[in-house]
Scaffold this active site. Structure first.
Site, PDB file in Angstrom:
ATOM      1  N   ASP A  33      -1.731  42.695   9.674  1.00  0.00           N
ATOM      2  CA  ASP A  33      -2.702  41.692   9.236  1.00  0.00           C
ATOM      3  C   ASP A  33      -2.143  40.853   8.086  1.00  0.00           C
ATOM      4  O   ASP A  33      -1.437  41.370   7.220  1.00  0.00           O
ATOM      5  CB  ASP A  33      -3.989  42.395   8.789  1.00  0.00           C
ATOM      6  CG  ASP A  33      -5.146  41.434   8.614  1.00  0.00           C
ATOM      7  OD1 ASP A  33      -5.108  40.343   9.211  1.00  0.00           O
ATOM      8  OD2 ASP A  33      -6.089  41.775   7.878  1.00  0.00           O
ATOM      9  N   TRP A  38      -0.686  34.542   4.562  1.00  0.00           N
ATOM     10  CA  TRP A  38       0.662  34.379   4.003  1.00  0.00           C
ATOM     11  C   TRP A  38       1.084  32.917   4.095  1.00  0.00           C
ATOM     12  O   TRP A  38       1.608  32.350   3.136  1.00  0.00           O
ATOM     13  CB  TRP A  38       1.638  35.267   4.768  1.00  0.00           C
ATOM     14  CG  TRP A  38       3.044  35.250   4.243  1.00  0.00           C
ATOM     15  CD1 TRP A  38       3.591  36.113   3.331  1.00  0.00           C
ATOM     16  CD2 TRP A  38       4.093  34.339   4.608  1.00  0.00           C
ATOM     17  NE1 TRP A  38       4.907  35.790   3.090  1.00  0.00           N
ATOM     18  CE2 TRP A  38       5.240  34.706   3.863  1.00  0.00           C
ATOM     19  CE3 TRP A  38       4.171  33.257   5.475  1.00  0.00           C
ATOM     20  CZ2 TRP A  38       6.447  34.019   3.968  1.00  0.00           C
ATOM     21  CZ3 TRP A  38       5.369  32.568   5.583  1.00  0.00           C
ATOM     22  CH2 TRP A  38       6.496  32.949   4.842  1.00  0.00           C
ATOM     23  N   ASN A  81      -8.810  37.945  19.971  1.00  0.00           N
ATOM     24  CA  ASN A  81      -7.975  36.878  19.414  1.00  0.00           C
ATOM     25  C   ASN A  81      -7.916  35.625  20.279  1.00  0.00           C
ATOM     26  O   ASN A  81      -7.440  34.578  19.823  1.00  0.00           O
ATOM     27  CB  ASN A  81      -6.550  37.374  19.171  1.00  0.00           C
ATOM     28  CG  ASN A  81      -6.432  38.292  17.975  1.00  0.00           C
ATOM     29  OD1 ASN A  81      -5.516  39.111  17.901  1.00  0.00           O
ATOM     30  ND2 ASN A  81      -7.347  38.183  17.020  1.00  0.00           N
TER      31      ASN A  81
END
Length: 256
Positions: A33, A38, A81
């Protein structure tokens, strides 16, 4: 080249010295995850985070193989997803193609066997072909099993398994008395693997997000603060050391 090999050997030796070799988790599962966050922190597109996350998979696979982990299951893409932006999903679906194209020779060299769990028949043709090629090329390898959970969801797995069990019982004229934990285990996508001793989730989030919900009943959970692209070999070793400091009780009492 020789110096690089010496440094690599020294690094592996250092890791082995830090760990109790008799208590290496046989099966580690990881919820990878934090790729998007990021990238966002660096004002980059989310796909850049997924690319860097792919590099982390390579690092973690190498060290897991080197220290003697037998099964490494990575939550690569969940059944939920698909609701992400189409451009992001398309990029993620192409990652196995690029990843396996560049990393497959090393996986073969390191005796790693590539496997998958999930509803992979629903993936794009190019993704399926890349995965099947990797499975075929590593089929006889006997080292670490690198298991990608792709188009996988724990609830969907259970529904799928229950339907299969119902059909089997009906066709064979059996009743429900035959159903026990072993019977259920033998109908799961993970039937060929032991349950994970250790579940790691990166990014600091503290939930399992529909991942291996039957199999992690007695796993040790470690919620690591690093975003997945920043999770490295040292972080994995830290997680294993934490695991080794715990006593698994399986519902019983600890030894006094």
């Amino acid at each position: 080249m020789f110096k690089k090999l010496i440094n690599k050997k020294n690094t592996i030796n250092n890791y082995n010295e830090e760990l109790d070799s008799s208590n290496i988790p046989e099966h580690i599962a990881i919820i990878m995850d934090g790729n998007g966050r990021w990238a966002k922190k660096r004002k980059m597109p989310r796909i850049k985070g997924h690319y860097e996350g792919m590099q982390t998979i390579k690092k973690i696979t190498r060290v897991a193989s080197d220290i003697g982990v037998k099964y490494l299951t990575l939550y690569a893409f969940s059944t939920e997803n698909w609701s992400r932006p189409e451009s992001e999903v398309n990029y993620i679906m192409n990652l196995p193609v690029n990843f396996l194209k560049t990393f497959l020779p090393e996986l073969i060299e390191k005796n790693v066997k590539v496997e998958t769990i999930g509803f992979t028949d629903k993936l794009p043709k190019s993704t399926i072909e890349a995965i099947n090629n990797a499975k075929e090329k590593t089929a006889n390898n006997t080292g670490l099993k690198l298991i990608f959970a792709i188009n996988y969801g724990g609830r969907a797995e259970l529904v799928h398994s229950i339907k299969n069990m119902f059909d089997e019982l009906h066709q064979q004229g059996l009743n429900s008395d035959i159903i026990d934990e072993t019977y259920i285990n033998n109908h799961l996508m993970t039937k060929d693997y032991p349950d994970p001793e250790l579940l790691i989730r990166t990014s600091g989030e503290q939930r399992i997000s529909n991942f291996l919900i039957w199999q992690v009943s007695y796993s040790e959970f470690i919620f690591n603060q690093k975003l997945w692209p920043d999770f490295d070999e040292d972080e994995l070793i830290k997680c294993i050391k934490i695991y080794q400091s715990r006593q698994r009780r399986f519902g019983g009492l600890s030894e006094e």
